[in-house]
Design an enzyme around this catalytic site. Structure first.
Site, PDB file in Angstrom:
ATOM      1  N   LYS A   4       0.851  -1.183   0.000  1.00 42.60           N
ATOM      2  CA  LYS A   4       0.000   0.000   0.000  1.00 42.60           C
ATOM      3  C   LYS A   4       0.886   1.232   0.000  1.00 42.60           C
ATOM      4  O   LYS A   4       1.741   1.389   0.881  1.00 42.60           O
ATOM      5  CB  LYS A   4      -0.905  -0.005   1.234  1.00 42.60           C
ATOM      6  CG  LYS A   4      -1.980   1.080   1.216  1.00 42.60           C
ATOM      7  CD  LYS A   4      -2.994   0.852   2.342  1.00 42.60           C
ATOM      8  CE  LYS A   4      -4.126   1.859   2.274  1.00 42.60           C
ATOM      9  NZ  LYS A   4      -5.148   1.606   3.310  1.00 42.60           N
ATOM     10  N   ASP A  99     -14.241   3.774  10.971  1.00 42.17           N
ATOM     11  CA  ASP A  99     -14.809   3.708   9.623  1.00 42.17           C
ATOM     12  C   ASP A  99     -15.157   2.260   9.261  1.00 42.17           C
ATOM     13  O   ASP A  99     -14.820   1.776   8.184  1.00 42.17           O
ATOM     14  CB  ASP A  99     -13.827   4.287   8.597  1.00 42.17           C
ATOM     15  CG  ASP A  99     -14.525   4.689   7.292  1.00 42.17           C
ATOM     16  OD1 ASP A  99     -15.748   4.911   7.322  1.00 42.17           O
ATOM     17  OD2 ASP A  99     -13.840   4.766   6.255  1.00 42.17           O
TER      18      ASP A  99
END
Length: 311
Positions: A4, A99
């Site tokens: 990532k 989230d």
């Protein structure tokens, strides 16, 4: 593995870099079978940060819901429990995800596990040794996806572990019904519903959901964070064998207690009558006259029958 990398347009932002690095550091400190693990953190030659994480061979739950629709009750229950267990492990380390939503839950096709990912906006609760930790979100800033945000997030109040539990309740509704607990469609109405409205009963949307799961998800969606269960409690309740709560004392036990003296008395009377019918035959036998024997046998048979009826 999967690597990532922070998007180049964000790499120039100190706040974005700090958030990206915080995600890597937060997740690298977690070890749980339902959290995507981070193996390494570093920077490229131009200073762009990256981290190396486990590659999950599967889709996000959002993609799966879009393609297949709502899950079966048993599988949804297991996945909610796995996500709750992952959150409990994060909360124990002082990390609040903030989230939780289907897009951030990956489904490993090989193992069937649900794995929590994307801690990019996680709130790290400073420990006693980290009281000077910089605050990475501005005061008054709403952080998260409004569709899955808790009332306290929408009011820009501090996030707590119970913030993730509220999102867990929303996730449960979506896994089971394909939609949220509120009928609102516009962002404005949806925010108002999170702050004001009572969620629709899960059984109104899906009849085969058991009452225990409906009650648990309803508690997760309480407006008051103090009334919500912890992620650990949700995980324990949804663990195999942990979903059925035994009522104690059992229903009806008080009525049985009231009847116990009467039942005991009848038991003793019935036993005494049967014993009285049997013992003379064992003691006397057939040593008396036939007439007396026939009358006595009749009386003993009646006595025994009465004892059986009483019992």
């Amino acid at each position: 593995v999967a690597v990532k990398v922070l998007a180049p347009e964000l790499a120039v932002s100190e706040q974005a870099r700090a958030r990206f690095e915080r995600e890597a550091q937060a997740v690298a400190g977690l070890s749980h079978p339902n959290i995507v693990p981070v193996f390494g953190v570093g920077e490229m030659a131009d200073g762009t940060p990256y981290f190396v994480m486990q590659h999950v061979g599967g889709r996000s739950m959002a993609a799966r819901l879009e393609e297949e629709g709502p899950l079966g009750v048993a599988e949804a229950r297991r996945i909610i429990g796995e996500v709750a267990a992952a959150l409990a492990a994060a909360h124990a380390k002082g990390i609040i995800h903030r989230d939780i939503k289907p897009a951030n839950i990956l489904y490993d096709e090989d193992s069937g596990r649900a794995l929590v990912s994307d801690f990019g906006i996680a709130a790290v609760v400073p420990s006693g040794e980290r009281k000077d930790t910089a605050k990475l979100t501005q005061t008054g800033m709403i952080v998260g996806t409004p569709q899955y945000m808790s009332p306290e997030q929408l009011l820009t109040e501090p996030a707590t572990e119970k913030t993730d539990v509220y999102a867990l309740g929303l996730l449960g509704y979506e896994l089971l019904t394909g939609r949220g607990p509120f009928e609102a469609t516009t962002p404005h109405d949806l925010i108002a519903a999170h702050l004001r409205d009572t969620p629709r009963p899960l059984s109104d949307l899906r009849e085969d959901v058991d009452p225990e799961l409906e009650s648990l998800l309803g508690r997760c969606l309480e407006k008051d964070p103090a009334k919500r269960p912890s992620a650990g409690e949700v995980a324990r309740r949804l663990a195999p064998g942990g979903g059925v709560l035994l009522e104690w004392p059992p229903p009806g036990i008080e009525a049985l207690h009231r009847r116990l003296p009467r039942v005991s008395t009848l038991y003793l009377i019935g036993s005494a009558l049967i014993l009285a019918a049997v013992m003379p035959q064992l003691v006397v036998g057939t040593s008396v006259s036939p007439i007396l024997l026939s009358v006595g046998m009749l009386l003993l048979l009646l006595l025994g029958a009465a004892g059986v009826v009483v019992l």
